[in-house]
Write a protein that holds these residues in place. Structure first.
Motif, PDB file in Angstrom:
ATOM      1  N   GLY A  53      21.955  31.466  36.156  1.00  8.07           N
ATOM      2  CA  GLY A  53      22.427  31.178  37.289  1.00  8.07           C
ATOM      3  C   GLY A  53      23.269  32.088  38.080  1.00  8.07           C
ATOM      4  N   ILE A  54      23.903  31.857  39.308  1.00  7.25           N
ATOM      5  CA  ILE A  54      24.692  32.764  39.904  1.00  7.25           C
ATOM      6  C   ILE A  54      26.173  32.945  39.286  1.00  7.25           C
ATOM      7  N   ASN A  55      26.715  31.980  38.570  1.00 10.42           N
ATOM      8  CA  ASN A  55      27.932  31.994  37.886  1.00 10.42           C
ATOM      9  C   ASN A  55      28.046  32.695  36.423  1.00 10.42           C
ATOM     10  N   PRO A  56      28.214  34.145  36.296  1.00 10.79           N
ATOM     11  CA  PRO A  56      28.189  34.691  35.058  1.00 10.79           C
ATOM     12  C   PRO A  56      28.985  34.044  33.734  1.00 10.79           C
ATOM     13  N   LYS A  57      29.674  32.958  34.043  1.00  2.00           N
ATOM     14  CA  LYS A  57      30.618  32.447  33.118  1.00  2.00           C
ATOM     15  C   LYS A  57      29.929  30.934  32.630  1.00  2.00           C
ATOM     16  N   ILE A  58      28.966  30.715  33.083  1.00  2.00           N
ATOM     17  CA  ILE A  58      27.965  29.678  32.703  1.00  2.00           C
ATOM     18  C   ILE A  58      26.546  30.044  32.124  1.00  2.00           C
ATOM     19  N   LEU A  59      26.456  29.603  30.718  1.00  2.00           N
ATOM     20  CA  LEU A  59      25.196  29.972  30.013  1.00  2.00           C
ATOM     21  C   LEU A  59      24.224  28.797  30.437  1.00  2.00           C
ATOM     22  N   MET A  60      23.156  29.271  30.936  1.00  2.00           N
ATOM     23  CA  MET A  60      22.176  28.041  31.055  1.00  2.00           C
ATOM     24  C   MET A  60      21.093  28.383  30.126  1.00  2.00           C
ATOM     25  N   LEU A  61      20.702  27.232  29.506  1.00  2.00           N
ATOM     26  CA  LEU A  61      19.878  27.000  28.469  1.00  2.00           C
ATOM     27  C   LEU A  61      18.623  25.994  28.885  1.00  2.00           C
ATOM     28  N   SER A 113      32.287  35.830  23.722  1.00  2.00           N
ATOM     29  CA  SER A 113      32.944  35.210  24.613  1.00  2.00           C
ATOM     30  C   SER A 113      33.017  35.259  25.947  1.00  2.00           C
ATOM     31  N   GLN A 114      31.774  35.576  26.402  1.00  2.00           N
ATOM     32  CA  GLN A 114      31.818  35.965  27.934  1.00  2.00           C
ATOM     33  C   GLN A 114      31.610  34.479  28.719  1.00  2.00           C
ATOM     34  N   PHE A 115      31.347  33.369  28.228  1.00  2.00           N
ATOM     35  CA  PHE A 115      30.990  32.127  28.921  1.00  2.00           C
ATOM     36  C   PHE A 115      32.255  31.216  28.876  1.00  2.00           C
ATOM     37  N   GLU A 116      32.289  30.473  29.711  1.00  2.00           N
ATOM     38  CA  GLU A 116      33.253  29.165  29.452  1.00  2.00           C
ATOM     39  C   GLU A 116      32.610  27.909  29.583  1.00  2.00           C
ATOM     40  N   GLN A 117      31.404  27.876  29.968  1.00  2.00           N
ATOM     41  CA  GLN A 117      30.608  26.711  30.222  1.00  2.00           C
ATOM     42  C   GLN A 117      29.195  26.903  29.709  1.00  2.00           C
ATOM     43  N   VAL A 118      28.385  25.815  29.303  1.00  2.00           N
ATOM     44  CA  VAL A 118      26.916  25.739  29.043  1.00  2.00           C
ATOM     45  C   VAL A 118      26.234  24.666  29.948  1.00  2.00           C
ATOM     46  N   HIS A 167      22.077  13.671  26.196  1.00  2.00           N
ATOM     47  CA  HIS A 167      23.407  12.957  25.968  1.00  2.00           C
ATOM     48  C   HIS A 167      23.992  13.765  24.700  1.00  2.00           C
ATOM     49  N   ASP A 168      25.198  13.518  24.579  1.00  2.00           N
ATOM     50  CA  ASP A 168      26.012  13.834  23.336  1.00  2.00           C
ATOM     51  C   ASP A 168      25.934  15.369  23.170  1.00  2.00           C
ATOM     52  N   TRP A 169      25.983  16.022  24.353  1.00  2.00           N
ATOM     53  CA  TRP A 169      25.919  17.693  24.207  1.00  2.00           C
ATOM     54  C   TRP A 169      27.502  18.329  23.881  1.00  2.00           C
ATOM     55  N   GLN A 170      27.547  19.351  23.175  1.00  2.00           N
ATOM     56  CA  GLN A 170      28.807  20.016  23.023  1.00  2.00           C
ATOM     57  C   GLN A 170      28.533  21.437  22.739  1.00  2.00           C
ATOM     58  N   ALA A 171      29.261  22.351  23.079  1.00  2.00           N
ATOM     59  CA  ALA A 171      29.160  23.724  22.767  1.00  2.00           C
ATOM     60  C   ALA A 171      30.624  24.286  22.014  1.00  2.00           C
ATOM     61  N   ILE A 172      30.419  24.853  20.861  1.00  2.00           N
ATOM     62  CA  ILE A 172      31.518  25.185  20.222  1.00  2.00           C
ATOM     63  C   ILE A 172      31.540  26.826  19.937  1.00  2.00           C
ATOM     64  N   ALA A 173      32.557  27.490  19.997  1.00  2.00           N
ATOM     65  CA  ALA A 173      32.607  28.914  19.711  1.00  2.00           C
ATOM     66  C   ALA A 173      33.326  29.221  18.582  1.00  2.00           C
ATOM     67  N   GLU A 174      32.721  29.688  17.721  1.00  2.00           N
ATOM     68  CA  GLU A 174      33.421  29.970  16.252  1.00  2.00           C
ATOM     69  C   GLU A 174      34.091  31.326  16.384  1.00  2.00           C
ATOM     70  N   VAL A 227      22.944  19.191  32.405  1.00  2.00           N
ATOM     71  CA  VAL A 227      24.250  18.735  31.760  1.00  2.00           C
ATOM     72  C   VAL A 227      25.072  19.673  31.580  1.00  2.00           C
ATOM     73  N   THR A 228      26.362  19.875  32.006  1.00  2.00           N
ATOM     74  CA  THR A 228      27.327  21.104  31.729  1.00  2.00           C
ATOM     75  C   THR A 228      28.383  20.573  30.788  1.00  2.00           C
ATOM     76  N   VAL A 229      28.549  21.435  29.973  1.00  2.00           N
ATOM     77  CA  VAL A 229      29.848  21.228  28.963  1.00  2.00           C
ATOM     78  C   VAL A 229      30.622  22.337  28.889  1.00  2.00           C
ATOM     79  N   ASP A 230      32.158  22.167  28.783  1.00  2.00           N
ATOM     80  CA  ASP A 230      32.874  23.318  28.315  1.00  2.00           C
ATOM     81  C   ASP A 230      32.673  23.911  27.021  1.00  2.00           C
ATOM     82  N   ILE A 231      32.882  25.027  26.915  1.00  2.00           N
ATOM     83  CA  ILE A 231      32.925  25.621  25.391  1.00  2.00           C
ATOM     84  C   ILE A 231      34.423  25.513  24.692  1.00  2.00           C
TER      85      ILE A 231
END
Length: 99
Positions: free
Chosen positions: A44-52, A77-82, A5-12, A91-95
């Motif tokens: 994963g198969i979607n290159p826009k999602i970083l899987m951790l 800046s290659q990902f849109e979601q994590v 819970h409470d996950w977030q992804a921030i690109a600085e 759990v998937t969150v937008d960057i």
């Protein structure tokens, strides 16, 4: 009930590069345990999602929330979601962009 819970992804993205991606959140565990996050292998198969992949190390006796964090200090800046993977949960969150 989810353990993640409470996950977030921030690109600085403040110039000049290098830029950074910071992922933070909580997972249910026990006192004395530590959380590790690393890129999943394979991704994963979607290159826009970083899987951790989240792993918990150690033992504890008192249940509670553990803080987890991951930093990519050379983010391109290659990902849109994590997506955070733990046991059978994901759990998937937008960057979010911070400049």
């Amino acid at each position: 009930m989810s353990k993640l819970h409470d996950w977030q992804a921030i690109a600085e993205m403040k110039p000049p590069p290098p830029f950074a991606l910071r992922v933070t959140g909580k997972v249910k565990g026990y006192d004395g345990q530590t959380v590790e996050l690393a890129p999943a292998v394979p991704q994963g198969i979607n290159p826009k999602i970083l899987m951790l992949q989240l792993t918990i190390k150690g033992r504890g006796t008192k249940p509670g929330d553990l803080d987890g964090s991951y930093t990519d200090a050379d983010y391109k800046s290659q990902f849109e979601q994590v997506t955070i993977l733990y046991e059978s949960e994901a759990v998937t969150v937008d960057i979010l962009l911070a400049s």
